[in-house]
Motif scaffolding. Sequence first.
Motif, mmCIF file in Angstrom:
data_model
loop_
_atom_site.group_PDB
_atom_site.id
_atom_site.type_symbol
_atom_site.label_atom_id
_atom_site.label_comp_id
_atom_site.label_asym_id
_atom_site.label_seq_id
_atom_site.Cartn_x
_atom_site.Cartn_y
_atom_site.Cartn_z
ATOM 1 N N TYR A 72 0.893 -1.301 -0.158
ATOM 2 C CA TYR A 72 -0.017 0.028 0.098
ATOM 3 C C TYR A 72 0.865 1.081 -0.181
ATOM 4 C CZ TYR A 72 -3.804 -3.100 1.494
ATOM 5 O OH TYR A 72 -4.806 -3.996 1.667
ATOM 6 N N TYR A 73 2.049 1.190 0.563
ATOM 7 C CA TYR A 73 2.954 2.150 0.695
ATOM 8 C C TYR A 73 3.918 2.380 -0.324
ATOM 9 C CZ TYR A 73 1.591 2.306 5.690
ATOM 10 O OH TYR A 73 0.572 2.320 6.701
ATOM 11 N N THR A 74 4.186 1.292 -1.109
ATOM 12 C CA THR A 74 5.004 1.479 -2.212
ATOM 13 C C THR A 74 4.639 1.791 -3.522
ATOM 14 O OG1 THR A 74 4.967 -0.844 -2.813
ATOM 15 C CG2 THR A 74 6.455 -0.281 -1.179
ATOM 16 N N LYS A 75 3.448 2.038 -3.793
ATOM 17 C CA LYS A 75 2.713 2.545 -4.961
ATOM 18 C C LYS A 75 3.018 3.870 -5.046
ATOM 19 C CE LYS A 75 -0.857 -0.816 -4.329
ATOM 20 N NZ LYS A 75 -0.062 -1.926 -5.091
ATOM 21 N N ALA A 76 3.237 4.197 -6.553
ATOM 22 C CA ALA A 76 3.720 5.631 -6.795
ATOM 23 C C ALA A 76 2.804 6.857 -6.138
ATOM 24 C CB ALA A 76 3.709 5.678 -8.384
ATOM 25 N N HIS A 97 -0.189 -7.991 14.473
ATOM 26 C CA HIS A 97 0.199 -7.542 13.222
ATOM 27 C C HIS A 97 1.152 -8.448 12.583
ATOM 28 C CE1 HIS A 97 -0.706 -3.190 15.052
ATOM 29 N NE2 HIS A 97 -1.459 -4.039 15.190
ATOM 30 N N GLY A 98 0.851 -9.113 11.778
ATOM 31 C CA GLY A 98 1.392 -10.103 11.233
ATOM 32 C C GLY A 98 1.918 -9.439 9.522
ATOM 33 N N LEU A 99 2.493 -10.191 8.883
ATOM 34 C CA LEU A 99 2.992 -9.779 7.471
ATOM 35 C C LEU A 99 2.429 -10.685 6.401
ATOM 36 C CD1 LEU A 99 4.970 -7.993 5.986
ATOM 37 C CD2 LEU A 99 6.923 -9.681 6.302
ATOM 38 N N HIS A 100 2.040 -10.001 5.310
ATOM 39 C CA HIS A 100 1.513 -10.681 3.856
ATOM 40 C C HIS A 100 2.294 -10.123 2.662
ATOM 41 C CE1 HIS A 100 -1.292 -12.993 1.984
ATOM 42 N NE2 HIS A 100 -1.998 -12.063 1.320
ATOM 43 N N ILE A 101 2.826 -10.918 2.034
ATOM 44 C CA ILE A 101 3.500 -10.372 0.804
ATOM 45 C C ILE A 101 2.852 -11.212 -0.509
ATOM 46 C CG2 ILE A 101 5.630 -10.574 -0.212
ATOM 47 C CD1 ILE A 101 6.789 -10.007 2.263
ATOM 48 N N HIS A 102 2.505 -10.159 -1.195
ATOM 49 C CA HIS A 102 2.178 -10.492 -2.792
ATOM 50 C C HIS A 102 3.222 -10.017 -3.672
ATOM 51 C CE1 HIS A 102 -1.715 -12.241 -2.942
ATOM 52 N NE2 HIS A 102 -2.040 -11.677 -1.703
ATOM 53 N N GLY A 103 3.303 -10.359 -4.818
ATOM 54 C CA GLY A 103 4.528 -10.299 -5.697
ATOM 55 C C GLY A 103 4.301 -8.914 -6.557
ATOM 56 N N TRP A 104 3.889 -7.646 -5.799
ATOM 57 C CA TRP A 104 3.808 -6.520 -6.348
ATOM 58 C C TRP A 104 4.965 -6.034 -6.796
ATOM 59 C CZ3 TRP A 104 -0.833 -4.760 -7.543
ATOM 60 C CH2 TRP A 104 -2.216 -5.240 -6.721
ATOM 61 N N ARG A 105 4.893 -5.529 -8.179
ATOM 62 C CA ARG A 105 6.183 -4.684 -8.630
ATOM 63 C C ARG A 105 6.751 -3.739 -7.797
ATOM 64 N NH1 ARG A 105 6.489 -1.553 -14.567
ATOM 65 N NH2 ARG A 105 8.740 -1.549 -14.580
ATOM 66 N N SER A 106 6.118 -2.673 -7.430
ATOM 67 C CA SER A 106 6.370 -1.818 -6.453
ATOM 68 C C SER A 106 7.159 -1.967 -5.479
ATOM 69 C CB SER A 106 5.114 -0.507 -6.373
ATOM 70 O OG SER A 106 4.266 -1.358 -5.300
ATOM 71 N N LEU A 107 6.635 -3.132 -4.920
ATOM 72 C CA LEU A 107 7.571 -3.450 -3.675
ATOM 73 C C LEU A 107 8.763 -4.081 -3.920
ATOM 74 C CD1 LEU A 107 7.451 -4.179 -0.427
ATOM 75 C CD2 LEU A 107 6.033 -6.244 -0.833
ATOM 76 N N ALA A 108 8.560 -4.826 -5.074
ATOM 77 C CA ALA A 108 10.074 -5.565 -5.427
ATOM 78 C C ALA A 108 11.097 -4.517 -5.671
ATOM 79 C CB ALA A 108 9.717 -6.484 -6.549
ATOM 80 N N GLU A 109 10.620 -3.637 -6.287
ATOM 81 C CA GLU A 109 11.721 -2.586 -6.740
ATOM 82 C C GLU A 109 12.150 -1.786 -5.778
ATOM 83 O OE1 GLU A 109 9.843 -0.739 -10.276
ATOM 84 O OE2 GLU A 109 10.404 -2.339 -11.643
ATOM 85 N N ALA A 110 10.992 -1.569 -4.621
ATOM 86 C CA ALA A 110 11.436 -0.711 -3.486
ATOM 87 C C ALA A 110 12.367 -1.327 -2.581
ATOM 88 C CB ALA A 110 10.212 -0.422 -2.587
#
Length: 331
Positions: A72-76, A97-110
């Motif tokens: 949510y935070y890494t989108k342009a 508060h746990g962690l969830h990761i999907h393969g978002w481009r913005s998150l990978a590049e960040a």
Amino acid sequence: MKQKSKFSFSKIFFICWIFLLSHHAFAQGKVVAIISVDWEGYFLKDKDLQKMKTFREDFPEIGLLHFLNAAYYTKADANPVDVTQKIQSVLLPIDEHGLHIHGWRSLAEASNVVFKTAPRAHTNTPIDLANCETPKDCGHEIDISAYNKDELKKIIRKSKRILMDEGFDQPVSFRAGGWMAKSHVIQALAEEGIRYDSSAVPSELLKDSPWEKLPLYRWLDNLWTATDTDSHPYRIRGSENAQLVEIPDNGILADYITAEGMLDVLKKNIEKWQQNPDQNIYVSIGFHQESADRYLDRVREAIGLFEDYTEAHNIPFEWAKLPVSNYFPVH
């Protein structure tokens, strides 16, 4: 004198017997239900958040295990203050508060990781990067197992840092996007301080649904071959001798199962508990933030079904008192 001694012995025996009975009752296991929320990193719409707010107002005593997504935070076009306010608006102090990761481009590049365009959960065609330009994001459907261990560690580390910088608790629990946590994903999690995974899922719950025709179903069917709707939590060995606990998502999420289906999962686990009442049995159900408006009512209905059924059948039952480390201490 002999009669007094006999009475004293009988009295002592009676007291010991009462103690043993009460000790057994105290030590008796129970059926514990965990409600989780997958935050996909897509969007934060008012209709979904309002549905969650109402749910929290109606069930303030039930803690939720939130698998939060840093994407949510890494989108342009992300506004961090707005994002944090919206997420916090549906959280309670009793939550985890746990962690969830999907393969978002913005998150990978960040995370300084080269974005993978395949494999995708719903098609065999790679992502066309021409259709994934800023501010539009893409990659939600990418199997995160496509990244190697070192790449995943960077993404995990960046995700944790973003969330903690925004005031969320340090996550020690995790669920992989699409439940795709292969062995090197587990190793990366262990090395980055994650101690609980909840990615194991019974693929049988997706059978005879539209998902059965998609690549994701085949992936899950091959990955979680030993996971059923009554699978127990178990310890797994991560990297560098770090132990993780796998807490199977054995009741899946509300998008894929009805309230009655969740009750069937509960009943199956109660049968397992009845075979050994000294053990705790765990049932995991939940929903997605992004589809709360559509599916959260199924969880609401399941809560009533769970409580009515366990009360009617005198089953010791509780909603999980989070964090999950209360039930599975890991050193």
